[in-house]
Design an enzyme around this catalytic site. Structure first.
Site, PDB file in Angstrom:
ATOM      1  N   LYS A 208     -10.226 -16.199 -23.180  1.00 54.15           N
ATOM      2  CA  LYS A 208     -11.518 -15.516 -23.032  1.00 54.15           C
ATOM      3  C   LYS A 208     -11.824 -15.196 -21.566  1.00 54.15           C
ATOM      4  O   LYS A 208     -12.487 -14.193 -21.274  1.00 54.15           O
ATOM      5  CB  LYS A 208     -12.629 -16.346 -23.675  1.00 54.15           C
ATOM      6  CG  LYS A 208     -12.506 -16.438 -25.194  1.00 54.15           C
ATOM      7  CD  LYS A 208     -12.435 -15.059 -25.849  1.00 54.15           C
ATOM      8  CE  LYS A 208     -12.389 -15.121 -27.355  1.00 54.15           C
ATOM      9  NZ  LYS A 208     -12.338 -13.786 -27.988  1.00 54.15           N
TER      10      LYS A 208
ATOM     11  N   SER B  90     -16.730 -15.188 -24.765  1.00 55.54           N
ATOM     12  CA  SER B  90     -17.281 -16.459 -25.227  1.00 55.54           C
ATOM     13  C   SER B  90     -17.964 -17.144 -24.057  1.00 55.54           C
ATOM     14  O   SER B  90     -17.707 -16.805 -22.894  1.00 55.54           O
ATOM     15  CB  SER B  90     -16.140 -17.348 -25.739  1.00 55.54           C
ATOM     16  OG  SER B  90     -16.580 -18.673 -25.983  1.00 55.54           O
TER      17      SER B  90
ATOM     18  N   TYR C  81      -7.962 -21.489 -25.442  1.00 51.47           N
ATOM     19  CA  TYR C  81      -9.030 -20.557 -25.824  1.00 51.47           C
ATOM     20  C   TYR C  81      -9.804 -20.115 -24.593  1.00 51.47           C
ATOM     21  O   TYR C  81     -10.094 -18.920 -24.432  1.00 51.47           O
ATOM     22  CB  TYR C  81      -9.955 -21.222 -26.838  1.00 51.47           C
ATOM     23  CG  TYR C  81     -11.026 -20.305 -27.385  1.00 51.47           C
ATOM     24  CD1 TYR C  81     -10.733 -19.377 -28.377  1.00 51.47           C
ATOM     25  CD2 TYR C  81     -12.336 -20.377 -26.918  1.00 51.47           C
ATOM     26  CE1 TYR C  81     -11.706 -18.535 -28.890  1.00 51.47           C
ATOM     27  CE2 TYR C  81     -13.314 -19.548 -27.423  1.00 51.47           C
ATOM     28  CZ  TYR C  81     -12.997 -18.628 -28.409  1.00 51.47           C
ATOM     29  OH  TYR C  81     -13.975 -17.791 -28.909  1.00 51.47           O
TER      30      TYR C  81
END
Length: 228
Positions: free
Chosen positions: A155, A138, A151
């Site tokens: 990533k 991401s 998150y």
């Protein structure tokens, strides 16, 4: 006649995963897909019967992932392309306010789920000596924003995991970390709300991205790439 190529995709119930299923099949590939939704698996199996294969699997369950990968290899052979797409994001909150279970889900699915697929499918790919594994990263695996720290952490882990693994395979199986870009999906709407609507939807993204993914090879081993 050239044999059809096979792609294994995780997280096929919605968003990018679901859009990639349609596009890869339109391109003549055989798809093996998994997701947590039994309803989505039933729908996909009805729409795309054998040789395509769709199975209800929670990637956080290593045993279930192992059974799925063994089934794929037995029925379709080692996949030519693996797309570790399944992921979740935490609800917007400062890190210290993120519930323990929610933080755990992000780690279990985004990192451990990717590891489990790799663990169970890579040996067959190495035995054949070809193939590409794409671990979905991401923009938040290369930069950060507030209130999505779990998150971001997951990533960033995918970036490091992919680069290290690429050194281990030496390119016999190419390993890539891919930033898909910003796409209007249910996941993005959890963060951006209606503002996500200013970006392309998953179908439009897949039309561009799938031909790009199909062309990845040993020359891309160890790279951190961004989809067109």
């Amino acid at each position: 006649m050239t044999a059809k190529k096979t792609v294994l995709i995780t997280g096929v119930s919605r968003g990018l995963g679901r859009a990639m299923v349609d596009e890869f099949i339109d391109q003549g590939w055989t798809v093996a897909g998994c997701c947590r939704s039994a309803a989505a698996v039933k729908e996909l199996t009805q729409q795309y019967p054998a040789p395509h294969l769709f199975v209800q699997v929670d990637v956080a369950d290593d045993s279930a992932v192992g059974s799925f990968c063994a089934n794929v290899v037995e029925r379709l052979g080692a996949p030519d392309l693996v797309l570790n797409n399944a992921a979740v994001i935490n609800g917007n909150a400062p890190l210290w306010e993120v519930p323990v279970r929610e933080f755990g889900d992000v780690i279990d699915i985004n990192i451990k789920g990717t590891y489990s697929v790799i663990r169970h499918v890579t040996p067959a790919m190495l035995n054949r000596g070809t193939g590409v594994i794409v671990n979905f990263s991401s923009g938040w695996g290369r930069s950060t924003s507030p209130e999505v720290a779990p998150y971001c952490a997951s990533k960033y882990a995918i970036e490091g995991l992919s680069k290290a693994m690429s050194q281990e395979t030496g390119g016999r199986v190419a390993v890539v970390a891919l930033n898909p870009g910003i796409i209007d999906t249910e996941m993005l709407r959890r963060c951006f709300g209606d503002g996500a609507g200013s970006y392309d939807d998953a179908k439009a993204w897949a039309k561009r991205a799938v031909p790009y993914l199909m062309k990845l090879g040993v020359r891309d081993n160890g790279k951190s790439l961004t989809a067109p």
